[in-house]
Scaffold this motif. Structure first.
Motif, PDB file in Angstrom:
ATOM      1  N   VAL A 256       0.861  -1.180   0.000  1.00  0.00           N
ATOM      2  CA  VAL A 256       0.000   0.000   0.000  1.00  0.00           C
ATOM      3  C   VAL A 256       0.898   1.231   0.000  1.00  0.00           C
ATOM      4  O   VAL A 256       1.998   1.212   0.548  1.00  0.00           O
ATOM      5  CB  VAL A 256      -0.965   0.027   1.197  1.00  0.00           C
ATOM      6  N   GLU A 257       0.417   2.300  -0.626  1.00  0.00           N
ATOM      7  CA  GLU A 257       1.214   3.516  -0.768  1.00  0.00           C
ATOM      8  C   GLU A 257       0.437   4.730  -0.268  1.00  0.00           C
ATOM      9  O   GLU A 257       0.055   5.610  -1.048  1.00  0.00           O
ATOM     10  CB  GLU A 257       1.609   3.709  -2.237  1.00  0.00           C
ATOM     11  N   PRO A 258       0.171   4.802   1.034  1.00  0.00           N
ATOM     12  CA  PRO A 258      -0.632   5.910   1.558  1.00  0.00           C
ATOM     13  C   PRO A 258       0.130   7.229   1.560  1.00  0.00           C
ATOM     14  O   PRO A 258       1.348   7.267   1.722  1.00  0.00           O
ATOM     15  CB  PRO A 258      -0.939   5.464   2.990  1.00  0.00           C
ATOM     16  N   GLY A 259      -0.595   8.275   1.371  1.00  0.00           N
ATOM     17  CA  GLY A 259      -0.057   9.625   1.513  1.00  0.00           C
ATOM     18  C   GLY A 259      -1.015  10.407   2.389  1.00  0.00           C
ATOM     19  O   GLY A 259      -0.841  10.536   3.586  1.00  0.00           O
ATOM     20  N   MET A 260      -2.097  10.895   1.766  1.00  0.00           N
ATOM     21  CA  MET A 260      -3.104  11.646   2.496  1.00  0.00           C
ATOM     22  C   MET A 260      -3.631  10.880   3.709  1.00  0.00           C
ATOM     23  O   MET A 260      -3.898  11.467   4.767  1.00  0.00           O
ATOM     24  CB  MET A 260      -4.270  11.998   1.563  1.00  0.00           C
ATOM     25  N   ALA A 261      -3.776   9.565   3.577  1.00  0.00           N
ATOM     26  CA  ALA A 261      -4.367   8.761   4.640  1.00  0.00           C
ATOM     27  C   ALA A 261      -3.574   8.826   5.940  1.00  0.00           C
ATOM     28  O   ALA A 261      -4.138   8.648   7.026  1.00  0.00           O
ATOM     29  CB  ALA A 261      -4.495   7.303   4.190  1.00  0.00           C
ATOM     30  N   VAL A 262      -2.264   9.057   5.852  1.00  0.00           N
ATOM     31  CA  VAL A 262      -1.445   9.069   7.067  1.00  0.00           C
ATOM     32  C   VAL A 262      -0.914  10.444   7.432  1.00  0.00           C
ATOM     33  O   VAL A 262      -0.542  10.681   8.587  1.00  0.00           O
ATOM     34  CB  VAL A 262      -0.267   8.069   6.959  1.00  0.00           C
ATOM     35  N   ILE A 263      -0.862  11.385   6.474  1.00  0.00           N
ATOM     36  CA  ILE A 263      -0.273  12.695   6.781  1.00  0.00           C
ATOM     37  C   ILE A 263      -1.293  13.831   6.678  1.00  0.00           C
ATOM     38  O   ILE A 263      -1.035  14.936   7.161  1.00  0.00           O
ATOM     39  CB  ILE A 263       0.939  12.988   5.864  1.00  0.00           C
ATOM     40  N   GLY A 264      -2.447  13.578   6.095  1.00  0.00           N
ATOM     41  CA  GLY A 264      -3.419  14.652   5.925  1.00  0.00           C
ATOM     42  C   GLY A 264      -3.985  15.173   7.227  1.00  0.00           C
ATOM     43  O   GLY A 264      -3.971  16.384   7.499  1.00  0.00           O
ATOM     44  N   ALA A 265      -4.479  14.266   8.069  1.00  0.00           N
ATOM     45  CA  ALA A 265      -5.189  14.682   9.285  1.00  0.00           C
ATOM     46  C   ALA A 265      -4.312  15.312  10.361  1.00  0.00           C
ATOM     47  O   ALA A 265      -4.738  16.263  11.025  1.00  0.00           O
ATOM     48  CB  ALA A 265      -5.954  13.490   9.861  1.00  0.00           C
ATOM     49  N   PRO A 266      -3.079  14.841  10.615  1.00  0.00           N
ATOM     50  CA  PRO A 266      -2.354  15.306  11.801  1.00  0.00           C
ATOM     51  C   PRO A 266      -1.568  16.610  11.635  1.00  0.00           C
ATOM     52  O   PRO A 266      -0.635  16.859  12.391  1.00  0.00           O
ATOM     53  CB  PRO A 266      -1.410  14.144  12.092  1.00  0.00           C
ATOM     54  N   ILE A 267      -1.923  17.456  10.668  1.00  0.00           N
ATOM     55  CA  ILE A 267      -1.208  18.719  10.489  1.00  0.00           C
ATOM     56  C   ILE A 267      -2.196  19.880  10.484  1.00  0.00           C
ATOM     57  O   ILE A 267      -3.252  19.811   9.846  1.00  0.00           O
ATOM     58  CB  ILE A 267      -0.372  18.720   9.197  1.00  0.00           C
ATOM     59  N   SER A 268      -1.841  20.944  11.222  1.00  0.00           N
ATOM     60  CA  SER A 268      -2.652  22.154  11.293  1.00  0.00           C
ATOM     61  C   SER A 268      -1.865  23.346  10.757  1.00  0.00           C
ATOM     62  O   SER A 268      -0.636  23.307  10.663  1.00  0.00           O
ATOM     63  CB  SER A 268      -3.072  22.435  12.741  1.00  0.00           C
ATOM     64  N   TYR A 269      -2.596  24.410  10.453  1.00  0.00           N
ATOM     65  CA  TYR A 269      -2.016  25.657   9.935  1.00  0.00           C
ATOM     66  C   TYR A 269      -2.588  26.788  10.781  1.00  0.00           C
ATOM     67  O   TYR A 269      -3.804  26.957  10.862  1.00  0.00           O
ATOM     68  CB  TYR A 269      -2.393  25.812   8.469  1.00  0.00           C
ATOM     69  N   VAL A 270      -1.712  27.524  11.444  1.00  0.00           N
ATOM     70  CA  VAL A 270      -2.133  28.538  12.413  1.00  0.00           C
ATOM     71  C   VAL A 270      -1.931  29.926  11.813  1.00  0.00           C
ATOM     72  O   VAL A 270      -0.841  30.255  11.329  1.00  0.00           O
ATOM     73  CB  VAL A 270      -1.337  28.405  13.725  1.00  0.00           C
ATOM     74  N   THR A 271      -2.980  30.741  11.856  1.00  0.00           N
ATOM     75  CA  THR A 271      -2.932  32.091  11.300  1.00  0.00           C
ATOM     76  C   THR A 271      -3.450  33.096  12.320  1.00  0.00           C
ATOM     77  O   THR A 271      -4.140  32.729  13.278  1.00  0.00           O
ATOM     78  CB  THR A 271      -3.777  32.193  10.014  1.00  0.00           C
ATOM     79  N   THR A 272      -3.159  34.379  12.103  1.00  0.00           N
ATOM     80  CA  THR A 272      -3.583  35.451  12.988  1.00  0.00           C
ATOM     81  C   THR A 272      -4.329  36.520  12.201  1.00  0.00           C
ATOM     82  O   THR A 272      -3.943  36.850  11.072  1.00  0.00           O
ATOM     83  CB  THR A 272      -2.373  36.099  13.684  1.00  0.00           C
ATOM     84  N   VAL A 273      -5.376  37.075  12.801  1.00  0.00           N
ATOM     85  CA  VAL A 273      -6.088  38.199  12.201  1.00  0.00           C
ATOM     86  C   VAL A 273      -5.207  39.444  12.301  1.00  0.00           C
ATOM     87  O   VAL A 273      -4.740  39.803  13.383  1.00  0.00           O
ATOM     88  CB  VAL A 273      -7.429  38.451  12.905  1.00  0.00           C
ATOM     89  N   VAL A 274      -4.948  40.088  11.164  1.00  0.00           N
ATOM     90  CA  VAL A 274      -4.084  41.278  11.161  1.00  0.00           C
ATOM     91  C   VAL A 274      -4.847  42.560  10.851  1.00  0.00           C
ATOM     92  O   VAL A 274      -4.343  43.662  11.089  1.00  0.00           O
ATOM     93  CB  VAL A 274      -2.915  41.113  10.162  1.00  0.00           C
ATOM     94  N   ASP A 275      -6.072  42.438  10.331  1.00  0.00           N
ATOM     95  CA  ASP A 275      -6.842  43.649  10.027  1.00  0.00           C
ATOM     96  C   ASP A 275      -8.305  43.272   9.843  1.00  0.00           C
ATOM     97  O   ASP A 275      -8.628  42.144   9.451  1.00  0.00           O
ATOM     98  CB  ASP A 275      -6.302  44.317   8.754  1.00  0.00           C
ATOM     99  N   VAL A 276      -9.165  44.219  10.139  1.00  0.00           N
ATOM    100  CA  VAL A 276     -10.602  44.056   9.915  1.00  0.00           C
ATOM    101  C   VAL A 276     -11.097  45.329   9.240  1.00  0.00           C
ATOM    102  O   VAL A 276     -10.792  46.441   9.704  1.00  0.00           O
ATOM    103  CB  VAL A 276     -11.363  43.829  11.232  1.00  0.00           C
ATOM    104  N   LYS A 277     -11.829  45.195   8.161  1.00  0.00           N
ATOM    105  CA  LYS A 277     -12.339  46.390   7.475  1.00  0.00           C
ATOM    106  C   LYS A 277     -13.749  46.145   6.973  1.00  0.00           C
ATOM    107  O   LYS A 277     -14.120  45.017   6.620  1.00  0.00           O
ATOM    108  CB  LYS A 277     -11.423  46.789   6.328  1.00  0.00           C
ATOM    109  N   ASP A 278     -14.511  47.202   6.946  1.00  0.00           N
ATOM    110  CA  ASP A 278     -15.881  47.144   6.448  1.00  0.00           C
ATOM    111  C   ASP A 278     -15.961  47.859   5.104  1.00  0.00           C
ATOM    112  O   ASP A 278     -15.363  48.928   4.910  1.00  0.00           O
ATOM    113  CB  ASP A 278     -16.840  47.803   7.434  1.00  0.00           C
ATOM    114  N   THR A 279     -16.716  47.272   4.168  1.00  0.00           N
ATOM    115  CA  THR A 279     -17.009  47.915   2.892  1.00  0.00           C
ATOM    116  C   THR A 279     -18.524  47.986   2.754  1.00  0.00           C
ATOM    117  O   THR A 279     -19.272  47.563   3.642  1.00  0.00           O
ATOM    118  CB  THR A 279     -16.417  47.119   1.715  1.00  0.00           C
ATOM    119  N   GLU A 280     -18.953  48.470   1.631  1.00  0.00           N
ATOM    120  CA  GLU A 280     -20.394  48.557   1.386  1.00  0.00           C
ATOM    121  C   GLU A 280     -21.042  47.182   1.374  1.00  0.00           C
ATOM    122  O   GLU A 280     -22.219  47.034   1.672  1.00  0.00           O
ATOM    123  CB  GLU A 280     -20.637  49.266   0.049  1.00  0.00           C
ATOM    124  N   PHE A 281     -20.234  46.155   1.053  1.00  0.00           N
ATOM    125  CA  PHE A 281     -20.790  44.826   0.865  1.00  0.00           C
ATOM    126  C   PHE A 281     -20.477  43.853   1.998  1.00  0.00           C
ATOM    127  O   PHE A 281     -21.289  42.983   2.302  1.00  0.00           O
ATOM    128  CB  PHE A 281     -20.259  44.231  -0.453  1.00  0.00           C
TER     129      PHE A 281
END
Length: 396
Positions: A256-281
């Motif tokens: 068997v040649e797994p890729g996503m099955a073993v490495i997909g779930a256990p990784i996260s990506y952490v981001t931060t809010v740097v700005d908030v803006k309002d427009t007409e929409f």
């Protein structure tokens, strides 16, 4: 590699986190299923899914073969210390030198092009042992589940039009030993029916050609790490029932040649809010992450995500979460009737380990930090690229 103790320590976002305990637990489920249903087996980790050096070395220490599909991946496996005969070499773009070397080193080599057949003339006769990748009509066997539908897949030698028979005869004329068959096929569903079809095709080919096979390679494409989807045990149990009617478990390995099955779930990506803006929409929430880091091809419509807010806020009817790039479609998702997001809040995307790090473009910003989490501690395993790394090997 530095060590950062305590997850509460402020780290510079964006960054990836590999949750090692989750990775190892998920991989153990795969190995347990293999042991239970086909004790004679090989797990080949798919480099193309995520070839971060820490990741591929870790799977090497877990006893996996390196499943590679190019000269670069083949040489990467050697560079990180994979044993010379613990490589599975697949794909149609092998180079002649690495093809010959892999065979002479005793690697598992699955041929996928006419030129490889000609290259065999330059291989020592005793080392002329190959597997054959088989192209077959998976859409006919599993209607609506294949990726290519009426266009058909492009990898391997076609069973239905007789091309496989021609290749087998040609190899026999060259006194090449056919040691295995490779039947990986891409699907939209990753469902159990796909693996039923793969197993049935393996049996059909065996009935017709009467090979003396050392291995059957069913490829990858499984689900893994999702409780709502088919489990490893279900895939392996199904294939065991079919394959065992035509193959001896002790004599023929299951690969068997797994890729996503073993490495997909256990990784996260952490981001931060740097700005908030309002427009007409809209209210736009700008983050220091980007959609291209978790969905490089921009094909997904939703992502697993959670928040870390500094304080509880009132609910906002609509907040459009955006990335840092200058592309208007770098919009990750829309939060409907959720608490207000403010500068400094974090958005964490989970289950993003597959086809992300390897496909992330060097667009506007460069590769981010990567950490491994174990026992509530974070260890950095890749430092973020800076301009110095970007210009490396360039001529100015």
């Amino acid at each position: 590699m530095g060590l950062i103790e305590g997850k509460s320590m402020e780290l510079k976002t964006p960054y990836y986190v590999i949750h090692k305990e989750e990775l190892d637990s998920n991989f153990k489920k795969l190995k347990d299923a293999m042991e239970k249903h086909w004790g004679n087996y090989i797990v080949g980790y798919s480099y193309k899914t995520n070839a971060l050096p820490w990741v591929i070395k870790h799977f090497d220490t877990l006893g996996c073969y390196a499943e590679v599909v190019s000269e670069d991946e083949y040489n990467l496996a050697k560079l990180i210390g994979v044993q010379k005969n613990s490589i599975i070499y697949n794909g149609p773009i092998k180079t002649k030198d690495t093809f010959i070397e892999a065979l002479e080193n005793g690697c598992i080599v699955n041929i996928d092009s006419q030129r490889e057949i000609e290259w065999l003339d330059e291989v020592e006769k005793a080392k002329r042992t190959v597997g054959i990748r088989i192209n077959f009509d998976i859409e006919k066997m599993c209607p609506g589940q294949s990726q290519c539908a009426e266009e058909g897949g492009r990898f391997g030698f076609c069973y239905e039009n007789g091309e496989l028979s021609k290749v087998v005869r040609k190899l026999q004329e060259k006194n090449v030993k056919i040691s295995g068959i490779h039947l990986h096929t891409s699907s939209k569903s990753r469902g159990l029916d796909i693996y039923r079809a793969i197993a049935e095709m393996a049996c059909k080919v065996q009935e017709e050609f009467r090979f003396d096979l050392a291995f059957i390679d069913v490829g990858g494409g499984f689900f893994g790490g999702l409780s709502t989807k088919p489990q490893f045990d279900e895939y392996l149990s199904l294939m065991e029932d079919i394959l065992s009617k035509h193959f001896n478990k002790e004599r023929t390995k299951l690969i068997v040649e797994p890729g996503m099955a073993v490495i997909g779930a256990p990784i996260s990506y952490v981001t931060t809010v740097v700005d908030v803006k309002d427009t007409e929409f809209n209210r736009f929430v700008v983050t220091d992450g980007t959609r291209t880091s978790i969905d490089p091809l921009m094909t997904k419509s939703s992502y697993f995500h959670t928040y870390e807010r500094h304080s509880d806020k009132e609910r906002i009817p609509k907040q459009v979460i955006c990335g840092y790039t200058c592309m208007e479609h770098d919009r990750l998702f829309t939060a409907i009737n959720e608490p207000e997001l403010s500068v400094g809040d974090k958005i964490i995307y989970d289950k993003v380990g597959a086809y992300t790090m390897c496909l992330t473009p060097l667009f506007i910003k460069y590769f981010p930090d990567v950490y491994v989490e174990e026992n509530d501690e974070l260890k950095i395993v890749r430092n973020a690229w800076k301009p110095e790394q970007y210009v490396m090997n360039s001529m100015i």
